[in-house]
Scaffold this motif. Structure first.
Motif, PDB file in Angstrom:
ATOM      1  N   THR A   1      -9.595  -8.461  -1.827  1.00 21.02           N
ATOM      2  CA  THR A   1      -9.932  -7.834  -2.850  1.00 21.02           C
ATOM      3  C   THR A   1     -11.514  -7.219  -3.009  1.00 21.02           C
ATOM      4  O   THR A   1     -11.878  -6.451  -3.817  1.00 21.02           O
ATOM      5  CB  THR A   1      -9.505  -8.243  -4.126  1.00 21.02           C
ATOM      6  N   ARG A   2     -12.257  -8.152  -2.334  1.00 19.86           N
ATOM      7  CA  ARG A   2     -13.726  -7.883  -2.354  1.00 19.86           C
ATOM      8  C   ARG A   2     -14.403  -8.216  -3.665  1.00 19.86           C
ATOM      9  O   ARG A   2     -15.564  -8.112  -3.894  1.00 19.86           O
ATOM     10  CB  ARG A   2     -14.155  -6.804  -1.685  1.00 19.86           C
ATOM     11  N   ARG A   3     -13.492  -8.872  -4.593  1.00 19.79           N
ATOM     12  CA  ARG A   3     -14.068  -9.327  -5.950  1.00 19.79           C
ATOM     13  C   ARG A   3     -14.998 -10.292  -5.842  1.00 19.79           C
ATOM     14  O   ARG A   3     -14.495 -11.215  -5.220  1.00 19.79           O
ATOM     15  CB  ARG A   3     -12.730  -9.580  -6.725  1.00 19.79           C
ATOM     16  N   GLU A   4     -16.162 -10.468  -6.581  1.00 18.54           N
ATOM     17  CA  GLU A   4     -17.096 -11.521  -6.525  1.00 18.54           C
ATOM     18  C   GLU A   4     -17.096 -12.407  -7.712  1.00 18.54           C
ATOM     19  O   GLU A   4     -16.795 -12.022  -8.885  1.00 18.54           O
ATOM     20  CB  GLU A   4     -18.454 -10.999  -6.163  1.00 18.54           C
ATOM     21  N   THR A   5     -17.041 -13.920  -7.314  1.00 19.81           N
ATOM     22  CA  THR A   5     -17.134 -14.841  -8.422  1.00 19.81           C
ATOM     23  C   THR A   5     -18.186 -15.751  -8.390  1.00 19.81           C
ATOM     24  O   THR A   5     -18.517 -16.295  -7.454  1.00 19.81           O
ATOM     25  CB  THR A   5     -15.777 -15.684  -8.268  1.00 19.81           C
TER      26      THR A   5
ATOM     27  N   ALA B   1       4.444 -10.263   2.093  1.00 23.14           N
ATOM     28  CA  ALA B   1       4.646  -9.275   3.347  1.00 23.14           C
ATOM     29  C   ALA B   1       6.344  -9.983   3.922  1.00 23.14           C
ATOM     30  O   ALA B   1       6.964  -8.985   4.395  1.00 23.14           O
ATOM     31  CB  ALA B   1       3.776  -9.445   4.361  1.00 23.14           C
ATOM     32  N   ASP B   2       6.548 -10.957   3.928  1.00 21.42           N
ATOM     33  CA  ASP B   2       7.816 -11.738   4.525  1.00 21.42           C
ATOM     34  C   ASP B   2       9.083 -11.048   3.475  1.00 21.42           C
ATOM     35  O   ASP B   2      10.055 -10.715   3.778  1.00 21.42           O
ATOM     36  CB  ASP B   2       7.940 -13.001   4.242  1.00 21.42           C
TER      37      ASP B   2
ATOM     38  N   ARG C   1       1.141   0.014   0.184  1.00 27.88           N
ATOM     39  CA  ARG C   1      -0.085  -0.331  -0.492  1.00 27.88           C
ATOM     40  C   ARG C   1      -0.043  -1.572  -1.082  1.00 27.88           C
ATOM     41  O   ARG C   1      -0.828  -2.372  -1.053  1.00 27.88           O
ATOM     42  CB  ARG C   1      -0.286   0.833  -1.687  1.00 27.88           C
ATOM     43  N   ILE C   2       1.260  -1.938  -1.561  1.00 30.08           N
ATOM     44  CA  ILE C   2       1.268  -3.512  -1.955  1.00 30.08           C
ATOM     45  C   ILE C   2       1.256  -4.303  -0.589  1.00 30.08           C
ATOM     46  O   ILE C   2       0.595  -5.500  -1.049  1.00 30.08           O
ATOM     47  CB  ILE C   2       2.793  -3.601  -2.598  1.00 30.08           C
ATOM     48  N   ASN C   3       1.774  -4.116   0.365  1.00 31.98           N
ATOM     49  CA  ASN C   3       1.544  -4.886   1.395  1.00 31.98           C
ATOM     50  C   ASN C   3      -0.099  -4.974   1.851  1.00 31.98           C
ATOM     51  O   ASN C   3      -0.360  -6.155   2.143  1.00 31.98           O
ATOM     52  CB  ASN C   3       2.393  -4.242   2.772  1.00 31.98           C
ATOM     53  N   ALA C   4      -0.819  -3.908   1.883  1.00 31.87           N
ATOM     54  CA  ALA C   4      -2.058  -4.000   2.228  1.00 31.87           C
ATOM     55  C   ALA C   4      -2.720  -4.829   1.271  1.00 31.87           C
ATOM     56  O   ALA C   4      -3.821  -5.396   1.379  1.00 31.87           O
ATOM     57  CB  ALA C   4      -2.706  -2.573   2.230  1.00 31.87           C
ATOM     58  N   GLY C   5      -2.298  -4.742  -0.254  1.00 35.44           N
ATOM     59  CA  GLY C   5      -3.171  -5.451  -1.260  1.00 35.44           C
ATOM     60  C   GLY C   5      -3.101  -6.994  -1.485  1.00 35.44           C
ATOM     61  O   GLY C   5      -3.823  -7.711  -1.479  1.00 35.44           O
ATOM     62  N   ILE C   6      -1.537  -7.316  -1.249  1.00 33.90           N
ATOM     63  CA  ILE C   6      -1.391  -8.706  -1.515  1.00 33.90           C
ATOM     64  C   ILE C   6      -0.293  -9.085  -0.578  1.00 33.90           C
ATOM     65  O   ILE C   6       0.160 -10.215  -0.770  1.00 33.90           O
ATOM     66  CB  ILE C   6      -0.917  -8.943  -3.050  1.00 33.90           C
TER      67      ILE C   6
ATOM     68  N   ALA D   1      -0.711  -8.517 -12.542  1.00 39.49           N
ATOM     69  CA  ALA D   1      -0.906  -7.683 -13.400  1.00 39.49           C
ATOM     70  C   ALA D   1      -2.402  -7.074 -13.075  1.00 39.49           C
ATOM     71  O   ALA D   1      -2.426  -6.052 -13.207  1.00 39.49           O
ATOM     72  CB  ALA D   1      -1.232  -8.347 -14.799  1.00 39.49           C
ATOM     73  N   GLU D   2      -3.338  -7.819 -12.391  1.00 37.80           N
ATOM     74  CA  GLU D   2      -4.481  -7.542 -12.040  1.00 37.80           C
ATOM     75  C   GLU D   2      -4.360  -6.504 -10.814  1.00 37.80           C
ATOM     76  O   GLU D   2      -5.047  -5.480 -10.731  1.00 37.80           O
ATOM     77  CB  GLU D   2      -5.206  -8.582 -11.483  1.00 37.80           C
ATOM     78  N   PHE D   3      -3.389  -6.745  -9.965  1.00 42.81           N
ATOM     79  CA  PHE D   3      -3.096  -5.644  -9.010  1.00 42.81           C
ATOM     80  C   PHE D   3      -2.569  -4.380  -9.361  1.00 42.81           C
ATOM     81  O   PHE D   3      -3.228  -3.374  -9.005  1.00 42.81           O
ATOM     82  CB  PHE D   3      -2.056  -6.440  -7.863  1.00 42.81           C
ATOM     83  N   ILE D   4      -1.817  -4.326 -10.298  1.00 44.27           N
ATOM     84  CA  ILE D   4      -0.950  -3.220 -10.742  1.00 44.27           C
ATOM     85  C   ILE D   4      -2.170  -2.495 -11.399  1.00 44.27           C
ATOM     86  O   ILE D   4      -2.116  -1.106 -11.359  1.00 44.27           O
ATOM     87  CB  ILE D   4       0.172  -3.614 -11.616  1.00 44.27           C
TER      88      ILE D   4
END
Length: 365
Positions: free
Chosen positions: A31-35, A73-74, A103-108, A122-125
């Motif tokens: 996600t490239r989110r920084e923490t 993905a499975d 897009r779901i596959n690419a994201g998570i 929730a965060e993905f949606i």
């Protein structure tokens, strides 16, 4: 591509860990989110290594020993193999849902299903789109996918079911008789014919442009609506009366075409450069009809945030039939709806007709 050489001051640092002022930050590899990871170097390094083992596909050494864990993905693969064929979607519907699945596959897609939480879903949606309508669509499809993981025994419950349902309301202006006349005046002859046929038959855009002269037989138009083909199996035999017969006679012009709605292309193109769905050079594609209607609508000065589309001709036609005395059930059959409530939804926003009734003969005194 050879990765960029790490600077000398960061030799030995775990991947995805970076300096952040007087501390450290971790950048999620997907996600490239920084923490922010705090100021303790040893703890930040240990946490980054552990996160990389979990978040980077194929990087989990423990998983290599005990066996790989099933991922989203499975679950998508199971959904495609076992669920989609039974849903029997129309081609256009399948295309929309396939885009969502990709897009779901690419994201998570790389996430193990057992680690996907309600918060993750929730965060993905929320992050994937700003449209509430599209968010609800992603929620729906992701729920189907995670349900497959439950049914396979990979997880015990579906985390998507606990996420927020997004409410949305289509805000499209209704087409009035005055608007229709104004657009019709600005339209080309082939577009006028398409509008009139849709108004009389209540056919959708895709069905109007798909009509062929061979569909006319035994005094009727024989139509299987594309939206319901393979699902509700609605078949329409529309009687050709005087009004519809006059419109179909107009279609018999000097252009030789198998299609009732047709036009000569403005520019001749080689067959290998035509749209893949185009079967004849005079065929009007659905997108062409939409653009032509939009151009005529704008030329008529009908604008706004949500101006009426070609599809609104269908609801206008239904409203005009109720004004002429048709019952909801009759309009429902012509529209090809499976329920009267759907027909009533289409007629919302148009003036309800006045019905003549006889007064009762009961007196209170």
């Amino acid at each position: 591509m050879t990765p960029r050489k790490r600077s000398a001051c960061r030799q030995g640092w775990p991947d995805n860990l970076y300096p952040n002022r007087d501390g450290f930050k971790y950048r999620h590899p997907v996600t490239r989110r920084e923490t922010f990871m705090g100021r303790d170097k040893a703890k930040a390094f240990a946490a980054a290594k552990k996160l990389n083992a979990v978040l980077i596909p194929g990087n989990d050494l423990v998983g290599r020993v005990v066996g790989s864990r099933e991922t989203v993905a499975d679950a998508i693969e199971v959904f495609r193999r076992d669920d989609i064929p039974a849903r029997d979607w129309a081609p256009k519907t399948a295309e929309v849902y396939e885009s969502v699945i990709r897009r779901i596959n690419a994201g998570i897609g790389s996430r193990p299903v057992e680690e996907v939480t309600v918060k993750d879903c929730a965060e993905f949606i929320r992050a994937v789109t700003v449209s509430d309508r599209a968010r609800q669509q992603f929620r729906l499809v992701l729920g189907w996918i995670m349900a497959c993981a439950v049914q396979e025994g990979w997880i015990d419950s579906n985390p998507v079911l606990a996420t927020r349902r997004f409410q949305h309301e289509r805000k499209r202006a209704r087409l009035t008789k005055e608007m229709y006349a104004a657009v019709w005046d600005k339209a080309d002859p082939w577009l006028r014919l398409a509008m009139d046929i849709s108004l009389v038959t209540l056919l959708r855009r895709d069905d109007v442009v798909s009509l062929k002269f061979t569909d006319m037989r035994d005094g009727a138009l024989w139509v299987i609506p594309q939206k319901t083909e393979g699902s509700s199996l609605v078949k329409l035999k529309i009687r050709i009366g005087d009004q519809l017969g006059a419109l179909l006679a107009q279609a018999r012009d000097s252009v030789l075409s198998p299609y009732i709605i047709h036009r000569l292309p403005e520019k001749a193109r080689p067959s290998n450069m035509r749209a893949s769905a185009r079967q004849h050079h005079t065929q009007v594609m659905p997108e062409q009809l939409t653009r032509a209607f939009q151009d005529a609508r704008e030329a008529a000065g009908i604008t706004g945030d949500n101006p009426p589309s070609f599809h609104e001709i269908r609801s206008l036609g239904g409203a005009l039939l109720t004004e002429a005395g048709w019952q909801i059930e009759q309009v429902q059959r012509l529209m090809g709806h499976t329920s009267a409530s759907m027909t009533e939804h289409y007629l919302e926003g148009h003036d309800a007709p006045w019905h003549s009734v006889e007064p009762g003969a009961v007196l209170l005194r």
